[in-house]
Every structure is written in C-alpha cells, then in structure tokens.
Design an enzyme around this catalytic site. Structure first.
Site, PDB file in Angstrom:
ATOM      1  N   GLU A  72      62.334  53.504  99.285  1.00  0.00           N
ATOM      2  CA  GLU A  72      63.281  52.529  98.646  1.00  0.00           C
ATOM      3  C   GLU A  72      64.704  53.238  98.503  1.00  0.00           C
ATOM      4  O   GLU A  72      65.354  53.047  97.494  1.00  0.00           O
ATOM      5  CB  GLU A  72      62.834  51.975  97.411  1.00  0.00           C
ATOM      6  CG  GLU A  72      61.712  50.668  97.593  1.00  0.00           C
ATOM      7  CD  GLU A  72      61.079  50.288  96.315  1.00  0.00           C
ATOM      8  OE1 GLU A  72      61.800  49.558  95.620  1.00  0.00           O
ATOM      9  OE2 GLU A  72      60.153  50.417  96.129  1.00  0.00           O
ATOM     10  N   THR A 112      67.787  49.128 105.025  1.00  0.00           N
ATOM     11  CA  THR A 112      68.829  48.384 104.736  1.00  0.00           C
ATOM     12  C   THR A 112      70.074  48.945 105.687  1.00  0.00           C
ATOM     13  O   THR A 112      70.820  48.030 106.345  1.00  0.00           O
ATOM     14  CB  THR A 112      69.377  48.387 103.287  1.00  0.00           C
ATOM     15  OG1 THR A 112      68.026  48.299 102.498  1.00  0.00           O
ATOM     16  CG2 THR A 112      70.234  47.205 103.026  1.00  0.00           C
ATOM     17  N   ARG A 151      63.292  43.158 100.689  1.00  0.00           N
ATOM     18  CA  ARG A 151      62.650  44.286 101.020  1.00  0.00           C
ATOM     19  C   ARG A 151      61.442  44.172 101.741  1.00  0.00           C
ATOM     20  O   ARG A 151      60.577  43.369 101.547  1.00  0.00           O
ATOM     21  CB  ARG A 151      62.406  44.873  99.706  1.00  0.00           C
ATOM     22  CG  ARG A 151      61.366  45.980  99.489  1.00  0.00           C
ATOM     23  CD  ARG A 151      61.653  47.164  99.254  1.00  0.00           C
ATOM     24  NE  ARG A 151      60.570  48.100  99.425  1.00  0.00           N
ATOM     25  CZ  ARG A 151      60.696  49.262 100.221  1.00  0.00           C
ATOM     26  NH1 ARG A 151      61.630  49.549 100.857  1.00  0.00           N
ATOM     27  NH2 ARG A 151      59.512  50.132  99.990  1.00  0.00           N
ATOM     28  N   ASP A 206      64.636  54.675 112.407  1.00  0.00           N
ATOM     29  CA  ASP A 206      64.281  54.466 110.990  1.00  0.00           C
ATOM     30  C   ASP A 206      62.933  54.820 110.763  1.00  0.00           C
ATOM     31  O   ASP A 206      62.036  54.607 111.511  1.00  0.00           O
ATOM     32  CB  ASP A 206      64.792  53.027 110.694  1.00  0.00           C
ATOM     33  CG  ASP A 206      64.393  52.576 109.320  1.00  0.00           C
ATOM     34  OD1 ASP A 206      64.648  53.400 108.567  1.00  0.00           O
ATOM     35  OD2 ASP A 206      64.007  51.334 109.150  1.00  0.00           O
ATOM     36  N   GLN A 244      57.589  56.404 102.200  1.00  0.00           N
ATOM     37  CA  GLN A 244      56.526  56.870 101.261  1.00  0.00           C
ATOM     38  C   GLN A 244      55.835  58.282 101.561  1.00  0.00           C
ATOM     39  O   GLN A 244      55.878  58.738 102.773  1.00  0.00           O
ATOM     40  CB  GLN A 244      55.415  55.847 100.869  1.00  0.00           C
ATOM     41  CG  GLN A 244      55.996  54.605  99.927  1.00  0.00           C
ATOM     42  CD  GLN A 244      56.810  53.892 100.491  1.00  0.00           C
ATOM     43  OE1 GLN A 244      56.738  53.523 101.944  1.00  0.00           O
ATOM     44  NE2 GLN A 244      57.502  53.131 100.218  1.00  0.00           N
TER      45      GLN A 244
END
Lengths: 358, 397
Positions: free
Chosen positions: A49, A54, A183, A206, A210
């Site tokens: 995150e 994005t 998201r 990309d 995690q």
C-alpha cells in the site's frame, strides 16, 4: 518456478496492449535484453500500500493504455463496487471491534445487511446509495473512521462514499479517477513497455508489496536499470496489513535498507518517492506526528515540509553502500494525475541522464 | 400391511359365509344384495382397505381372462373363485408376497444405489444431500409406523376409528412433496439463487482447460500460489475422511507457513497457521473437526487475491476474453430459454383453463368469474387468481 513454459496464448495476447507480461525467465530472455541497451527496465518497489500500482496505473493512463477507454473501465465496475463493500464491511466490523455503536437503528439494519448478504450486483439499485451514505454519515461510523489507524482501511474510503450516487446506478461507468482510486492488492509481477525516444523503450515493472510478494522481486534484480522505491508518508500511524501490530514505517525502512544496499544495485540510479503527500498534509493537521518519532521537534509537527525533511533523513540514513549521488528523493501524490505526470517525467529524466553518464 | 388387511377381510368373509349359510335357500341374486348390504353395514375400514389394494385389480382381471381360457392352471393373484367373488376384499397368498417382496427389494436396491451416488457427488449447490438425509429419516419413520405398528392391532384399530391407518404412507408422500418441492422453491425463490451462482472467476477455475490458462498466466507473473491453493482446497473437499488429515496438513504447510515458497498473501499468516495446525492436530481425537468447510475462508481469500491476476489475464489474453464472451452468451441464451418455457407454460395453462371453462359450462356460478379478464391479461397472478376461484366453486358442488 524457474522453468516457465510459455504457452501459445501468450503471444496471441501481445497485440492487444502494450503492457504484456514478457516471458519472465530470469536466466533466459531478460538477460539478453539487459545487454541490449535499447530497453531500460525500471522497478517499482516498496512495502504494501505504498502506491506502486497507483503510479503504474497513472503511467499506463498517460500512454493511452488500459483505462483510457470506457469499454475497459466497464470491466472494472465490479472492483469499484467491491471496494465500496469492503470499506463498508471494514467500517462496520471496526465499530464492533472498537465498541462504538452505530447510532441510528436504520443504519444498524443496513450494517447487518452489508455483513450478511449484500453483494456487488445489489449496488445497481440507487436506493443503496442513500442507505450506504446515511450509514457513512452515522456518528458511530464517523467516530470509527476517525480512529482508522486502529484497523485496516483503504485510503479511498471517503472518496468512494462521497461518490455513491454515481456508483449505485445501473448506468455506472467508472471514471479514470475512480479506477485510480480503487485499491486492488497486487499479486505477483506485471509490466508494461513504452517508447521514450532515441529508439529506447522503458519497461516499467510493478510488483506486490506484502512480505510474501517481496520474495518474488529477486527474479528481476539482475536485469534492472533503475529502481523507484515508493513509501507512503501517511503511514506513520498505521500498522501492517500482513502483521497487525507491526509499524508500517519500520517495515518500509527495513525494506528500503535491504533494497538500496543490495550489491546488485550499487551502480543503478535509485529514486526514493514519498507518496501520498495529500493525505499526509491532511493527517498531520489533526494528528500528532511527533508522537511517533521521538527525535522530532514537537514544535514543527504541523509543518509538512519539516516533517518530510525529517522522514528523508530517516530514510537516507539507511543507505550504507549505495553511492548517494545516484539517489534522488521526491514527493508525490499518485492519485493526482498532473502531479504524477510531472514527477514521473522528472524520474524518467533522472534515470536517462544517469544512463548517459555511464 | 397386507397381512392385516387379510385378517380383516377374513373376518368379513367369515361373517358373510355365515350369512350365506343362513340364507342358502334364497336365490343367488338375493345373496349378493344381502352380502352387499351386510358389507356396507360393516365399518368403513374394510372399504378403505379395499381401496388401498385396488392396484391388484388390473392384474386380477388379466388373470381372470387367462383363467377363463385354461382353468387347469392355478390362479396367482386371486383366491378360489376368482375375480367375481364379491364377498371378500383382497387375498394374500404366498405368490403375492413373493412378487411384492421382489418388487420391494428392487426399489430398495435402486434407492441405495442412488443414495451412494448422491453422496459421492462433490458439488452440492442445491443442498440435495441434506434433503436426501431428511427424506430417508422420514421414510424410515413412516415404515416403522406402518409396518411395525400396523401389526399391533390395538394401535391400528384405534387409529382406524379416526383415520384409515393406510394414510400413514400417504402422509409420507405428501411430506416428501413438501420437503423436495415446496420448501426448496420457497427458499430459493427468496433470492438465494444469486449467492449460489458461481462468479465468472469461479467458473473459470472449475473448467479444466481455463484453469490451466489461468495457472499458466499466474505462473508467468509469479503468483501461482492462490490458484494452486484454491485447487488443493477443492481437492481436499473430495478427500476421504481417512486421508483428510494428510491433505489438510499439506495445505497448511505449503500455503500458510511463513517462508514457504508458495506462501499466500494473507494477513496474520503466522497466527492462522498456528490455528489450523492446532485444529488438525486435535483432529486425532475428534474426527468430526476436519470438515470439508475447514478452509472455506482461505479459499475465499484466494479468490479475492486472484481478482488482480484474473483482470490482468482478461486484459492481455484475447482467448480468455473470447471464452468469457461465449459463456456470457450461453448464459443469456439459457436465461431466455427459461423465460420462454415459463411463458409457454403460462399460455398453455390459460388455454386449458379456458377449455375447461367452456366444457364445464353447466357449472353454476361460472358467470361470476370474469373470463375476459383471463383472456386479456398475460399476468401470471391474474391467471392464477381465477383458477383459484374456479377450484373453490368446483369443490362446493
């Protein structure tokens, strides 16, 4: 996982979009492209995150790929609505967890439905827009939202709830902003290529952020020409998704340390992007920044520039091996189209000039 | 059941015989009328037991035909005197018992075969298994009530004073209709069908060919773990109870252990791993702990994680988009077919009802039903309503 079979459908798909997964064989195809200097591979790295996807979506959008066409965004209705439902569920669950009751009885009814039976198809009914909005405005939910650092919630929550009247309609087509704001946890690795002039191609990669996803990064480490490391400024009061109780900033610093000091990257230009500047400025207005950083001067905590400066120092302190002159630090607000276009352009220029110097 | 009736019939026969001997001087026609009147004086139960066994009548009449040609062969279904002895109800003899037993065994075998089949079937979207279990229990109860309690004269006779004892089986078949037809319709028409329907992604995973496409794509973008985990949980559900522990351990070790090559992207993985390990280890003492739904939440999480990959696949592979397009078309066609069938059904009911109205024009109160209403309105409700009225009128006659 080293032996990857490329099936015929891979090639078939390549004409549809510029962004395609190239056969990611670390020893085969990619090694060859590393020698071939017409392709520059840029990795987007960072913890979960932090905004990698994005930025990736924004870059896709500048280059007319993916979400530019209505037709392709219609495919994403489900995801936007799922985001709404997940946000609503998380908020309702949080009111239970934090012992903040939802105040209005009719909102309690709505909450029950959300937890038990509501699915994305139901949101076609415009009556849900009112019900969900009334739930969102409930004092209990708002109080839980103010305490959102205590549970996992997407940054887009407020945006989505404010746009419910559009989303809850059978004529809904997600806008570009909707798509940028939603998201989706990235799983695995994906990439896109586009021309940057001089007959060169930039390949942007990309990845998922995690812990378990990070082990997959290594597949790309030996072919990399530049690294863009993203970290979220607004995560100073948040804990990890994969390990609640572990401070996100600590995790970001640890990941940054591992990546920037990796021997494979000594000679590679490195960009550190402090993302979510917009959210950060809103957050420090209401929350104490110095509470989380003992070394920070409390008097300066409402000044975003001072805070970002402090964060920069914190991150740069982690660099022990990498030459500092090939590190660039910038701030970014990836949901802002113009800002990300400008920042990405700067990043591209930086990488290109570094390449030239070599 | 048969034995019981037989006993009753025997009683009746004996009384009749007495009467027969008493009035032996009279003409045959007289005897018949007398016996009929004496029969009707008897309790209704004898007639009801006659009703229950009338299914023998066709066989009996065929047999009677054969017998009338060649009277040297013994009768199979009928007692002495054949079909036209109206002084007794049905007769039970050895051959009938054997025939009925063979018939019963045949049906029991068929039932057991289907039971086994229904329990091997992996997917149970419509809860058929639960339904079957309920029915079998009810069937057992009905059989016990009928076959065992039927032997106890006290119970059977006492019941007969209120309702014919044979209604036990009829009640069972009525309950069966409620459990298998009425109840599911009520439950599933309540909007639960939506949840039962598989999503596009689940459909994609169930199909062998498309599963391979997705797995291959996931492999190339370094995220096969959720796809593989989904598959393994699906397999776990099919594993026999004996091997289930092994399968469960494999899943936890491969996908839920921190640091394993195929670790899932799951919050609080360590804690989850501990919880599952504990459940699986405890299952030594208590087998029932390892239910097929054990990994339900993990599987849902896998589906969630796959969304991202699946979207990328849809964007990048034309083949996938074509397949999905085709499925959507098929789905639409199917739905249209369903609607057509429904509409046809509705039309046919209206027609038959209209015909019935015309045929039964002698019925009173027909004028009170608005026939034009039926003709003009296609709405199902409006068609059904007049039928209801019609049926009530019919009953009151």
């Amino acid at each position: 996982m080293g032996n990857i079979v490329v099936s015929p459908h891979d090639k078939e798909g390549q004409h549809h979009m510029m962004a395609t997964p190239t056969s990611n064989n670390p020893n085969g195809g990619s090694a060859a492209t590393a020698k071939n200097k017409s392709e520059i591979t840029v990795l987007l790295l960072g913890a979960g995150e932090s905004g990698k996807s994005t930025l990736f979506k924004q870059v896709q959008f500048f280059h007319g790929v993916g979400i530019t066409h209505d037709q392709e965004r219609i495919e994403l209705i489900e995801i936007v609505r799922l985001n709404v439902l997940e946000n609503a569920k998380n908020l309702v669950a949080a009111t239970q967890h934090l012992n903040i009751p939802i105040e209005q009885p009719e909102n309690r009814e709505t909450a029950k439905l959300i937890i038990n039976s509501l699915n994305t198809n139901d949101l076609e009914d415009p009556s849900w827009s009112k019900r969900l909005y009334s739930l969102w405005k409930d004092a209990g939910i708002q109080k839980a939202y103010e305490n959102r650092e205590k549970f996992q919630l997407y940054d887009s929550t407020e945006y989505l709830f404010e746009n419910l009247d559009r989303i809850c309609s059978d004529k809904y087509v997600p806008t570009v902003v909707d798509v940028i704001r939603t998201r989706t946890k990235t799983i695995g690795i994906t990439d896109m290529k586009f021309d940057v002039g001089d007959g060169k191609q930039l390949r942007l990669v990309d990845v998922g952020g995690q812990r378990n996803e990070r082990r997959k990064w290594i597949h790309f480490f030996n072919t990399v020409d530049a690294v863009v490391f993203l970290t979220s400024l607004s995560e100073f009061d948040l804990n990890l998704y994969e390990d609640n109780g572990y401070w996100r900033v600590k995790e970001s610093l640890r990941v940054f340390n591992e990546v920037v000091n990796n021997a494979l990257f000594y000679k590679v230009p490195f960009v550190l992007l402090f993302n979510k500047r917009d959210l950060f400025e809103k957050k420090i207005a209401t929350k104490s920044f110095s509470k989380y950083f003992s070394g920070f001067n409390e008097a300066e905590e409402k000044n975003p520039v001072a805070c970002i400066e402090y964060m920069t120092k914190l991150f740069l302190n982690e660099i022990t091996e990498h030459p500092l002159d090939t590190v660039s630090v910038k701030t970014l607000s990836a949901i802002d189209h113009d800002n990300s276009k400008q920042v990405f352009e700067e990043v591209k220029q930086f990488i290109m000039t570094q390449q030239h110097r070599e | 059941m048969k034995m019981n009736e037989y006993k009753k019939d025997e009683k009746i026969t004996t009384t009749n015989n007495n009467q027969l001997s008493q009035i032996s001087n009279n003409t045959t026609t007289n005897t018949t009328t007398n016996t009929i009147s004496s029969l009707s004086n008897k309790k209704i139960n004898s007639s009801s037991s006659n009703n229950l066994t009338y299914d023998n009548d066709t066989e009996s009449s065929i047999e009677e035909g054969i017998y009338s040609r060649d009277s040297s062969k013994p009768r199979v279904f009928l007692g002495d005197g054949g079909f036209f002895v109206s002084t007794r109800g049905c007769v039970i003899n050895n051959s009938i018992v054997i025939i009925l037993a063979v018939e019963a065994i045949f049906y029991i075998v068929v039932e057991i075969v289907f039971l086994v089949l229904s329990f091997i079937t992996p997917r149970d979207t419509w809860f058929i298994k639960r339904e079957t279990l309920v029915l079998i229990t009810l069937q057992f109860l009905a059989i016990i009530l009928f076959a065992i309690c039927g032997f106890l004269d006290a119970i059977a006779n006492f019941t007969d004073y209120f309702v014919p004892f044979g209604f036990v089986l009829m009640t069972y078949s009525f309950v069966e209709v409620i459990v298998c037809v009425l109840f599911p319709i009520l439950v599933y028409s309540n909007g639960k069908i939506k949840n039962g329907k598989d999503s596009e992604l689940e459909q994609f995973l169930m199909n062998k060919r498309t599963f391979t496409i997705l797995l291959d794509f996931a492999r190339r973008s370094y995220c096969p773990e959720s796809v593989l985990c989904y598959r393994d949980i699906e397999r776990y559900k099919l594993t026999s109870k004996k091997n289930r522990k092994k399968a469960a351990l494999k899943i936890t070790k491969t996908y839920l252990k921190t640091g394993s090559p195929l670790e899932l992207n799951f919050p609080k993985l360590n804690q989850t791993f501990e919880e599952y390990s504990q459940i699986i280890n405890n299952s030594n003492n208590n087998q029932s702990l390892l239910e097929t739904s054990l990994f339900e939440s993990i599987q849902l999480h896998c589906l969630d994680d796959m969304r991202d990959v699946f979207d990328r696949l849809k964007n990048q592979s034309k083949e996938t988009r074509n397949i999905l397009e085709q499925w959507k078309l098929q789905q639409q066609l199917k739905e249209m077919d369903d609607i057509n069938i429904n509409m046809n059904n509705n039309n046919s009911t209206t027609i038959t009802m209209q015909q019935q109205f015309e045929d039964d024009s002698y019925l009173p109160n027909v004028e009170s039903i608005d026939l034009s209403n039926i003709n003009n309105n296609q709405n199902i409700f409006k068609i059904i309503l007049p039928i209801g009225v019609f049926e009530i009128d019919n009953l009151t006659i």
